[in-house]
Design a protein around this motif. Structure first.
Motif, mmCIF file in Angstrom:
data_model
loop_
_atom_site.group_PDB
_atom_site.id
_atom_site.type_symbol
_atom_site.label_atom_id
_atom_site.label_comp_id
_atom_site.label_asym_id
_atom_site.label_seq_id
_atom_site.Cartn_x
_atom_site.Cartn_y
_atom_site.Cartn_z
ATOM 1 N N ASN A 148 13.363 -23.038 -15.270
ATOM 2 C CA ASN A 148 13.622 -21.682 -14.801
ATOM 3 C C ASN A 148 14.378 -21.796 -13.492
ATOM 4 O O ASN A 148 14.048 -22.659 -12.660
ATOM 5 N N GLN A 175 15.944 -18.897 -10.628
ATOM 6 C CA GLN A 175 16.172 -17.504 -10.303
ATOM 7 C C GLN A 175 16.818 -17.396 -8.930
ATOM 8 O O GLN A 175 16.523 -18.188 -8.028
ATOM 9 N N TRP A 176 17.659 -16.367 -8.782
ATOM 10 C CA TRP A 176 18.206 -15.977 -7.489
ATOM 11 C C TRP A 176 17.588 -14.633 -7.107
ATOM 12 O O TRP A 176 17.501 -13.710 -7.944
ATOM 13 N N PHE A 177 17.181 -14.540 -5.834
ATOM 14 C CA PHE A 177 16.589 -13.314 -5.313
ATOM 15 C C PHE A 177 17.323 -12.894 -4.045
ATOM 16 O O PHE A 177 17.834 -13.733 -3.296
ATOM 17 N N ASN A 211 15.208 -9.174 -7.893
ATOM 18 C CA ASN A 211 15.731 -10.150 -8.853
ATOM 19 C C ASN A 211 17.240 -9.959 -9.022
ATOM 20 O O ASN A 211 17.701 -8.860 -9.329
ATOM 21 N N TYR A 232 18.334 -14.500 -13.553
ATOM 22 C CA TYR A 232 17.500 -15.512 -14.185
ATOM 23 C C TYR A 232 18.485 -16.413 -14.916
ATOM 24 O O TYR A 232 19.083 -15.993 -15.908
ATOM 25 N N CYS A 243 17.000 -19.091 -3.709
ATOM 26 C CA CYS A 243 17.038 -19.744 -5.004
ATOM 27 C C CYS A 243 15.639 -20.303 -5.252
ATOM 28 O O CYS A 243 15.006 -20.835 -4.322
ATOM 29 N N SER A 262 4.899 -12.537 -14.904
ATOM 30 C CA SER A 262 5.888 -12.970 -15.887
ATOM 31 C C SER A 262 5.246 -12.888 -17.267
ATOM 32 O O SER A 262 4.027 -12.795 -17.400
ATOM 33 N N GLU A 283 11.203 -15.228 -16.489
ATOM 34 C CA GLU A 283 11.558 -14.604 -15.222
ATOM 35 C C GLU A 283 10.320 -14.003 -14.561
ATOM 36 O O GLU A 283 9.490 -13.374 -15.222
ATOM 37 N N GLN A 284 10.226 -14.207 -13.260
ATOM 38 C CA GLN A 284 9.113 -13.643 -12.491
ATOM 39 C C GLN A 284 9.607 -12.422 -11.718
ATOM 40 O O GLN A 284 10.706 -12.427 -11.167
ATOM 41 N N TYR A 285 8.738 -11.401 -11.662
ATOM 42 C CA TYR A 285 9.038 -10.150 -10.977
ATOM 43 C C TYR A 285 7.994 -9.938 -9.879
ATOM 44 O O TYR A 285 6.793 -10.077 -10.130
#
Lengths: 111, 112
Positions: free
Chosen positions: A31, A33-35, A45, A48, A87, B94, B100-102
């Protein structure tokens, strides 16, 4: 454990400029992700993207999993883009859902 | 659509007092739930995660504990707060591992 390095740590842009933020990671990931963390602390978010390329408006991201890096592109920057960009990656095995965060890139967009 | 709530938004507590932070998720069933902490000017660190009711795993030894009394409720607690517990606490969800995590809006805790 996985190491995540982000560069640059700080970035100052004039409104309208383009920028590229980089994220290097030390092992294969399940996984990525960029936030965007806004001034109130909310983590928004952005992408993904464990591999490949995605685009969302003025933002796009590319992850090259085989070379263990990801790039976040911001085009035509606006003052509302200011904040910290993180990241985060999750490795295979180990703890479920343990996102390992980089230290972030602090972006300031000047009018 | 799914939403995640946290409360309170801010909290100032004296050293030695108890703590209870709550996180609830709406619009999904049997989510994975997570508690993270962000120290000032730094990235986030995973504290606890849960894959189901009553199932809690801890990532780091600490003064805190977590519980999941209901499917979409996750609680972070402490019996006696330390100064070092100050920080920004975020709950996340998730669908499963690798998904994907929120994140919720967070609770800013100051221990005085």
């Amino acid at each position: 454990g996985i190491q995540v390095e982000q560069s640059p740590p700080d970035l100052i842009l004039q409104e309208g400029a383009n920028s590229t933020l980089r994220c290097n990671f030390s092992d294969s990931v399940n996984n990525l992700q960029w936030f965007h963390q806004n001034p109130w602390g909310q983590l928004i978010n952005l992408f993904y993207i464990p591999s490949g390329t995605k685009q969302n408006g003025r933002l796009s991201a590319t992850t090259v999993a085989t070379e263990r890096y990801s790039l976040l592109y911001i085009s035509s920057s606006q003052t509302t883009d200011s904040g910290v960009y993180f990241c985060a990656v999750e490795g295979y095995g180990g703890s479920q859902g343990n996102l390992i965060f980089g230290k972030g890139t602090k972006l300031s967009v000047k009018p | 659509s799914q939403t995640i709530h946290q409360w309170p938004a801010t909290l100032v507590q004296p050293v030695g007092s108890p703590l209870s932070l709550e996180c609830t998720v709406e619009g999904t069933s049997n989510p994975n739930l997570y508690w993270y902490r962000q120290a000032a000017g730094r990235g986030l660190q995973l504290l606890f995660y849960s894959v189901g009711i009553g199932q809690i795993s801890s990532e780091v030894p600490q003064n805190l504990s977590a519980s999941r009394p209901q499917d979409r409720q996750f609680i972070l607690s402490s019996k006696k707060l330390l100064l070092s517990d100050s920080g920004f606490y975020l709950c996340a969800w998730s669908v499963g591992q690798g998904d994907e995590q929120y994140f919720g809006p967070g609770t800013r805790l100051t221990v005085t």
